[in-house]
Design a protein around this motif. Structure first.
Motif, PDB file in Angstrom:
ATOM      1  N   UNK A  60       3.261   8.221  -7.059  1.00  0.00           N
ATOM      2  CA  UNK A  60       3.945   7.467  -6.025  1.00  0.00           C
ATOM      3  C   UNK A  60       5.101   8.276  -5.455  1.00  0.00           C
ATOM      4  N   UNK A  61       5.398   8.055  -4.194  1.00  0.00           N
ATOM      5  CA  UNK A  61       6.619   8.611  -3.667  1.00  0.00           C
ATOM      6  C   UNK A  61       7.796   7.846  -4.275  1.00  0.00           C
ATOM      7  N   UNK A  62       8.924   8.503  -4.392  1.00  0.00           N
ATOM      8  CA  UNK A  62      10.050   7.911  -5.120  1.00  0.00           C
ATOM      9  C   UNK A  62      10.489   6.570  -4.552  1.00  0.00           C
ATOM     10  N   UNK A  63      10.424   6.416  -3.248  1.00  0.00           N
ATOM     11  CA  UNK A  63      10.977   5.216  -2.617  1.00  0.00           C
ATOM     12  C   UNK A  63      10.173   3.951  -2.924  1.00  0.00           C
ATOM     13  N   UNK A  64       8.958   4.093  -3.442  1.00  0.00           N
ATOM     14  CA  UNK A  64       8.145   2.902  -3.724  1.00  0.00           C
ATOM     15  C   UNK A  64       7.892   2.702  -5.212  1.00  0.00           C
ATOM     16  N   UNK A  65       8.342   3.623  -6.029  1.00  0.00           N
ATOM     17  CA  UNK A  65       8.131   3.494  -7.476  1.00  0.00           C
ATOM     18  C   UNK A  65       8.757   2.202  -7.992  1.00  0.00           C
ATOM     19  N   UNK A  66       7.993   1.483  -8.793  1.00  0.00           N
ATOM     20  CA  UNK A  66       8.464   0.211  -9.332  1.00  0.00           C
ATOM     21  C   UNK A  66       8.216  -0.965  -8.411  1.00  0.00           C
ATOM     22  N   UNK A  67       7.798  -0.711  -7.175  1.00  0.00           N
ATOM     23  CA  UNK A  67       7.521  -1.794  -6.220  1.00  0.00           C
ATOM     24  C   UNK A  67       6.056  -1.824  -5.788  1.00  0.00           C
ATOM     25  N   UNK A  68       5.435  -0.667  -5.668  1.00  0.00           N
ATOM     26  CA  UNK A  68       4.049  -0.567  -5.206  1.00  0.00           C
ATOM     27  C   UNK A  68       3.148  -0.159  -6.368  1.00  0.00           C
ATOM     28  N   UNK A  69       1.929  -0.670  -6.346  1.00  0.00           N
ATOM     29  CA  UNK A  69       0.920  -0.283  -7.327  1.00  0.00           C
ATOM     30  C   UNK A  69      -0.381   0.019  -6.606  1.00  0.00           C
ATOM     31  N   UNK A  70      -0.917   1.197  -6.854  1.00  0.00           N
ATOM     32  CA  UNK A  70      -2.228   1.555  -6.308  1.00  0.00           C
ATOM     33  C   UNK A  70      -3.281   1.315  -7.386  1.00  0.00           C
ATOM     34  N   UNK A  71      -4.417   0.786  -6.966  1.00  0.00           N
ATOM     35  CA  UNK A  71      -5.509   0.547  -7.901  1.00  0.00           C
ATOM     36  C   UNK A  71      -6.824   0.719  -7.158  1.00  0.00           C
ATOM     37  N   UNK A  72      -7.899   0.774  -7.913  1.00  0.00           N
ATOM     38  CA  UNK A  72      -9.217   0.933  -7.295  1.00  0.00           C
ATOM     39  C   UNK A  72     -10.260   0.204  -8.120  1.00  0.00           C
ATOM     40  N   UNK A  73     -11.332  -0.148  -7.451  1.00  0.00           N
ATOM     41  CA  UNK A  73     -12.484  -0.774  -8.095  1.00  0.00           C
ATOM     42  C   UNK A  73     -13.707   0.033  -7.690  1.00  0.00           C
ATOM     43  N   UNK A  74     -14.165   0.891  -8.577  1.00  0.00           N
ATOM     44  CA  UNK A  74     -15.275   1.784  -8.235  1.00  0.00           C
ATOM     45  C   UNK A  74     -16.588   1.017  -8.025  1.00  0.00           C
ATOM     46  N   UNK A  75     -16.707  -0.145  -8.612  1.00  0.00           N
ATOM     47  CA  UNK A  75     -17.926  -0.933  -8.427  1.00  0.00           C
ATOM     48  C   UNK A  75     -18.004  -1.526  -7.023  1.00  0.00           C
ATOM     49  N   UNK A  76     -16.836  -1.677  -6.376  1.00  0.00           N
ATOM     50  CA  UNK A  76     -16.787  -2.279  -5.043  1.00  0.00           C
ATOM     51  C   UNK A  76     -16.419  -1.275  -3.956  1.00  0.00           C
ATOM     52  N   UNK A  77     -16.222  -0.026  -4.314  1.00  0.00           N
ATOM     53  CA  UNK A  77     -15.812   1.009  -3.351  1.00  0.00           C
ATOM     54  C   UNK A  77     -14.486   0.653  -2.670  1.00  0.00           C
ATOM     55  N   UNK A  78     -13.579   0.071  -3.433  1.00  0.00           N
ATOM     56  CA  UNK A  78     -12.334  -0.419  -2.859  1.00  0.00           C
ATOM     57  C   UNK A  78     -11.128   0.246  -3.512  1.00  0.00           C
ATOM     58  N   UNK A  79     -10.098   0.451  -2.713  1.00  0.00           N
ATOM     59  CA  UNK A  79      -8.799   0.859  -3.218  1.00  0.00           C
ATOM     60  C   UNK A  79      -7.763  -0.106  -2.639  1.00  0.00           C
ATOM     61  N   UNK A  80      -6.745  -0.385  -3.441  1.00  0.00           N
ATOM     62  CA  UNK A  80      -5.748  -1.371  -3.058  1.00  0.00           C
ATOM     63  C   UNK A  80      -4.340  -0.787  -3.166  1.00  0.00           C
ATOM     64  N   UNK A  81      -3.449  -1.359  -2.387  1.00  0.00           N
ATOM     65  CA  UNK A  81      -2.032  -1.051  -2.531  1.00  0.00           C
ATOM     66  C   UNK A  81      -1.288  -2.381  -2.596  1.00  0.00           C
ATOM     67  N   UNK A  82      -0.854  -2.736  -3.797  1.00  0.00           N
ATOM     68  CA  UNK A  82      -0.073  -3.948  -3.976  1.00  0.00           C
ATOM     69  C   UNK A  82       1.390  -3.605  -3.761  1.00  0.00           C
ATOM     70  N   UNK A  83       1.997  -4.260  -2.779  1.00  0.00           N
ATOM     71  CA  UNK A  83       3.379  -3.958  -2.415  1.00  0.00           C
ATOM     72  C   UNK A  83       4.252  -5.178  -2.702  1.00  0.00           C
ATOM     73  N   UNK A  84       5.303  -4.970  -3.457  1.00  0.00           N
ATOM     74  CA  UNK A  84       6.202  -6.059  -3.805  1.00  0.00           C
ATOM     75  C   UNK A  84       7.621  -5.707  -3.375  1.00  0.00           C
ATOM     76  N   UNK A  85       8.448  -6.743  -3.277  1.00  0.00           N
ATOM     77  CA  UNK A  85       9.851  -6.557  -2.914  1.00  0.00           C
ATOM     78  C   UNK A  85       9.976  -5.655  -1.687  1.00  0.00           C
ATOM     79  N   UNK A  86       9.242  -5.985  -0.653  1.00  0.00           N
ATOM     80  CA  UNK A  86       9.205  -5.151   0.543  1.00  0.00           C
ATOM     81  C   UNK A  86      10.555  -5.101   1.235  1.00  0.00           C
ATOM     82  N   UNK A  87      10.821  -3.967   1.833  1.00  0.00           N
ATOM     83  CA  UNK A  87      12.081  -3.705   2.524  1.00  0.00           C
ATOM     84  C   UNK A  87      11.781  -3.349   3.978  1.00  0.00           C
ATOM     85  N   UNK A  88      12.743  -3.560   4.881  1.00  0.00           N
ATOM     86  CA  UNK A  88      12.520  -3.150   6.277  1.00  0.00           C
ATOM     87  C   UNK A  88      12.132  -1.671   6.398  1.00  0.00           C
ATOM     88  N   UNK A  89      12.621  -0.831   5.495  1.00  0.00           N
ATOM     89  CA  UNK A  89      12.280   0.598   5.537  1.00  0.00           C
ATOM     90  C   UNK A  89      10.810   0.853   5.233  1.00  0.00           C
TER      91      UNK A  89
END
Length: 126
Positions: A60-89
């Motif tokens: 992760x880039x430093x500015x999103x560490x602890x707030x964003x989580x990347x994950x994937x599901x190889x059975x579904x050909x999907x990748x996700x980005x869960x974003x929490x505590x979002x900021x205007x930046x």
């Protein structure tokens, strides 16, 4: 190259959460490292996160560490980005990216995507 289609962007308030999704239409999804980049108005595209083919390694880039989580599901050909505590930046167009390489350890410097999605807008109001 492989077709990537993102979804899940939108307008949220600061402190809210949002999940981005990306479908990889290739037939060998498990051979790809996947990632997310973003581009804010007037700025260059920047790395946000990447995940190895087997989900054992992520960066992760430093500015999103602890707030964003990347994950994937190889059975579904999907990748996700869960974003929490979002900021205007965090306001930007978010792009899904793929590199056909089975990294043991993926890093922002090594990750060189050969395929990109069309982007999805995330706007965070204060």
């Amino acid at each position: 190259q492989v077709q990537l289609v993102e979804s899940g962007g939108g307008l949220v308030q600061a402190g809210d959460s949002l999940r981005l999704s990306c479908e990889n239409f290739g037939r060998t999804f498990s051979t790809y490292a996947m990632g997310w980049f973003r581009q804010a108005p007037g700025k260059e595209r920047e790395f946000v996160a990447a995940i190895s083919w087997n989900s054992l390694n992520a960066r992760y880039t430093d500015s999103v560490k602890g707030r964003f989580i990347i994950s994937r599901d190889n059975a579904k050909n999907m990748v996700y980005l869960q974003m929490a505590n979002l900021e205007p930046a965090d306001t930007a167009v978010y792009y899904c990216a793929a590199e056909q390489r089975q990294y043991t350890v993926v890093t922002a410097q090594a990750f060189k995507p050969g395929s990109w999605g069309q982007g999805t807008q995330v706007t965070v109001s204060s």
